[in-house]
Write an enzyme that holds these catalytic residues in place. Structure first.
Site, PDB file in Angstrom:
ATOM      1  N   PRO A   1      54.888  81.898  58.022  1.00 27.75           N
ATOM      2  CA  PRO A   1      54.419  81.400  59.320  1.00 27.75           C
ATOM      3  C   PRO A   1      53.068  80.673  59.337  1.00 27.75           C
ATOM      4  CG  PRO A   1      54.038  83.748  59.169  1.00 27.75           C
ATOM      5  CD  PRO A   1      54.783  83.354  57.925  1.00 27.75           C
TER       6      PRO A   1
ATOM      7  N   SER B   1      50.829  89.648  52.837  1.00 28.62           N
ATOM      8  CA  SER B   1      51.868  90.645  53.103  1.00 28.62           C
ATOM      9  C   SER B   1      51.980  91.014  54.580  1.00 28.62           C
ATOM     10  CB  SER B   1      51.604  91.896  52.268  1.00 28.62           C
ATOM     11  OG  SER B   1      50.332  92.428  52.586  1.00 28.62           O
ATOM     12  N   CYS B   2      51.014  90.616  55.390  1.00 27.83           N
ATOM     13  CA  CYS B   2      51.072  90.952  56.815  1.00 27.83           C
ATOM     14  C   CYS B   2      52.282  90.305  57.498  1.00 27.83           C
ATOM     15  CB  CYS B   2      49.791  90.502  57.517  1.00 27.83           C
ATOM     16  SG  CYS B   2      48.307  91.292  56.869  1.00 27.83           S
ATOM     17  N   HIS B   3      52.483  89.014  57.247  1.00 30.14           N
ATOM     18  CA  HIS B   3      53.578  88.299  57.909  1.00 30.14           C
ATOM     19  C   HIS B   3      54.390  87.421  56.963  1.00 30.14           C
ATOM     20  CE1 HIS B   3      50.563  89.192  61.076  1.00 30.14           C
ATOM     21  NE2 HIS B   3      51.632  89.713  61.627  1.00 30.14           N
ATOM     22  N   GLY B   4      54.105  87.486  55.662  1.00 29.70           N
ATOM     23  CA  GLY B   4      54.953  86.831  54.678  1.00 29.70           C
ATOM     24  C   GLY B   4      54.636  85.387  54.353  1.00 29.70           C
TER      25      GLY B   4
END
Length: 195
Positions: free
Chosen positions: A174, A158-161
């Protein structure tokens, strides 16, 4: 006399060279602190309080093997239900142990390898198709993904998907690489050794 001189006199008197005699059945020496009594009567005999726990002799082979199993990252897999993920700590990192269902295995094997960012077949990532063992650190920036989440049913960071599938392969987001597979082996049908 001042209080400091009185204390010093009492301490010297309690540490005098005269022999001490044990008191009642508890082995206590009346009127002395336990630490002073221990200094006055040194002994190699150690008495353990076995009131509420069992004591094993040093070097008990069954306990030594268990300690080695635990310290090196062992895990009993019999308690993990199909379709669930358990997180354990190994070398300071989370490790995801997933007991995969038949559907998970089918979905993991049906993915077009050419469409993956970090192409790996499912069979290369597992020793037993029912079990997937991966280090639970996102390969983007080191966050810890959430299990049984994301667009592909594996893990979601959930930090960057970043989305990982049920084989721990990066599918969206990413992260540049798949979740890392540690060295592991199955000692028995329900015992896993990581590392």
């Amino acid at each position: 006399m001042e209080s400091e001189e009185i204390y010093a006199a009492l301490l010297c008197a309690s540490l005098s060279s005269e022999a001490l005699t044990p008191g009642h059945d508890m082995g206590m020496i009346s009127g002395l602190l336990a630490s002073v009594a221990a200094v006055k009567n040194p002994t190699s005999i150690i008495v353990y309080d076995e009131h509420n726990h069992e004591r094993f002799p040093p070097g008990d082979p069954s306990k030594r093997a268990f300690a080695y199993f635990v310290l090196t990252g062992g895990r009993l897999t019999s308690s993990i239900e199909p379709g669930t993920t358990v997180t354990v700590k190994w070398r300071g990192k989370p490790v995801f142990i997933r007991c995969r269902t038949e559907e998970d295995i089918r979905v993991a094997n049906s993915v077009d390898i050419a469409s993956l960012r970090d192409p790996q077949e499912d069979a290369v990532r597992v020793k037993n198709p029912e079990w997937l063992i991966v280090i639970g650190v996102c390969t983007h920036l080191g966050c810890i993904p959430l299990p049984n989440a994301g667009d592909f049913g594996g893990w979601f960071c959930s930090c960057h998907g970043s989305h990982y599938d049920v084989s721990g392969r990066i599918r969206k987001g990413p992260a540049p690489y798949n979740l890392e597979v540690p060295t592991y082996s199955f000692l028995e049908e329900n015992k896993l050794l990581i590392g």
